[in-house]
Design an enzyme around this catalytic site. Structure first.
Site, PDB file in Angstrom:
ATOM      1  N   CYS A 132      48.935  35.864  37.140  1.00 43.57           N
ATOM      2  CA  CYS A 132      47.655  35.549  37.774  1.00 43.57           C
ATOM      3  C   CYS A 132      46.962  34.404  37.047  1.00 43.57           C
ATOM      4  CB  CYS A 132      46.777  36.795  37.787  1.00 43.57           C
ATOM      5  SG  CYS A 132      45.127  36.481  38.418  1.00 43.57           S
ATOM      6  N   CYS A 135      43.204  34.711  36.652  1.00 40.96           N
ATOM      7  CA  CYS A 135      42.771  35.692  35.638  1.00 40.96           C
ATOM      8  C   CYS A 135      42.981  35.126  34.238  1.00 40.96           C
ATOM      9  CB  CYS A 135      43.583  36.986  35.714  1.00 40.96           C
ATOM     10  SG  CYS A 135      43.883  37.597  37.358  1.00 40.96           S
ATOM     11  N   ASP A 136      44.138  34.518  33.977  1.00 43.08           N
ATOM     12  CA  ASP A 136      44.534  34.199  32.603  1.00 43.08           C
ATOM     13  C   ASP A 136      44.629  32.705  32.301  1.00 43.08           C
ATOM     14  OD1 ASP A 136      44.807  36.936  32.173  1.00 43.08           O
ATOM     15  OD2 ASP A 136      46.864  36.936  32.920  1.00 43.08           O
TER      16      ASP A 136
END
Ligand code: NDP
Length: 306
Positions: A132, A135-136
């Protein structure tokens, strides 16, 4: 006893909830532990009709949630861990709460990112291996990263990361992308993105650092092996439908997707919508469309079954 329990809170589940609420069925949504589903992990959405400018996935799904809430939809922050669909009354076991009994169920549990399955990859999830970018990605500011895959998800992840990382290498096992032309063209035109064609990841390297330091790649045509230094790798190789809670209760296809006909599953009174039953389209708008159909079918079922 509930009329309709909707499992999942992505666009399929929330659209089903909106329709079921407007049909006065007083639905309840089991939101799961990642409310909003995969949309919350995408960056800009520019193909959901009705928005002239791109909208973030989180904004879109939050708007759907509020719309459903205004119509009286109830939410439960819980996860379904098992079910018994053998009788007329459907039973759902929850991780936290008590068992729920309901006359109909709409399964909209979506799908989760697929990983390659290499030991070295599994060991380094959260230590440079991710599925992701939104997200990261921020952890890799100014650092080189790779994206594995050749579909639209891989293109989207690569373009997003190219604005953060120092360089992005897309690793694809064939010599042409599966992605839509518009997305593929954007990737091919991006100066900070390179593509390694015909290549697969043999191993994620960490050189005893406990964090990703590179990838060992194999060219599938020449069998040549070489190491690519990267500090992060994002897997974008498709999805696995989330059906574990329904094991043995419903017909599924060879890839695990719930088999449906107009959202009706093999069990009367149980419906499925969105990515958990869709191996082809997987769009927010198609998920929402099948959520609508599932609610209409549930309503019809409740009318014809007293
Ligand atoms: P796809 O199934 O479309 O693509 C998966 C990619 O991963 C393929 O290129 C495939 O290679 C590759 N792959 C699969 N397994 C492996 C493996 N074991 N090793 C190496 N490579 C592998 O999945 P996506 O998640 O990209 O997209 C799913 C759906 O969602 C699609 O319909 C897509 O259009 C849609 N989508 C749309 C977006 C948008 O419109 N903005 C954004 C994101 C997704 P191969 O090509 O060789 O099979």
């Amino acid at each position: 006893m509930e009329n309709v329990v909707i499992i999942g809170s992505g666009p399929a589940g929330l659209t089903a909830a909106i329709y079921a609420a407007r049909a006065s069925l007083n639905p309840i949504v089991i939101e799961g532990m990642q409310p909003g589903g995969q949309l919350t992990q995408t960056s800009d959405v520019e193909n959901f009709p009705g928005f002239e400018d791109p909208i973030t996935g989180t904004e879109l799904v939050t708007a759907m949630r509020k719309q459903a809430e205004r119509l009286g939809v109830r939410y439960m922050m819980d996860e379904v861990t098992g079910c018994d669909f053998s009788g007329e009354t459907k039973k759902l076991s929850l991780m936290v709460g008590d068992m729920l009994e309901t006359r109909t169920v709409i399964i909209a549990t979506g799908a989760s990112a697929r990983y390659l399955g290499l030991d070295s990859e599994q060991k380094l999830i959260g230590k440079g291996v991710s599925a992701c970018a939104t997200c990261d990605g921020a952890f890799f500011k100014g650092r080189p990263v790779a994206v594995v895959g050749g579909g639209d998800t891989a293109m989207e992840e690569a373009l997003y990361l190219s604005r953060i990382a120092s360089h992005v290498t897309v690793i694809h096992r064939r010599d042409e992308f599966r992605a839509s032309k518009i997305m593929a063209d954007r990737v091919l035109a991006a100066p900070a993105i390179d593509v390694r064609w015909d290549s697969v990841v043999e191993e994620v390297l960490d050189v005893a650092k406990g964090e990703v330091t590179g990838l060992r790649l194999r060219n599938v045509k020449t069998q040549a092996i070489d190491d690519l230094p990267v500090e992060g790798v994002f897997m974008a190789i498709g999805h696995i439908p989330n059906t574990a809670a329904f094991d043995g209760q419903l017909e599924r296809d060879d890839e695990g997707y719930i088999v449906t006909e107009n959202t009706r599953t093999s069990v009367p009174g149980v419906f499925a919508a969105g990515d958990v039953q869709d191996r082809h389209y997987k769009q927010a708008v198609t998920a929402a469309g099948t959520g609508c159909i599932a609610a209409l079918e549930a309503e019809r079922f409740l009318v014809t079954h007293g």
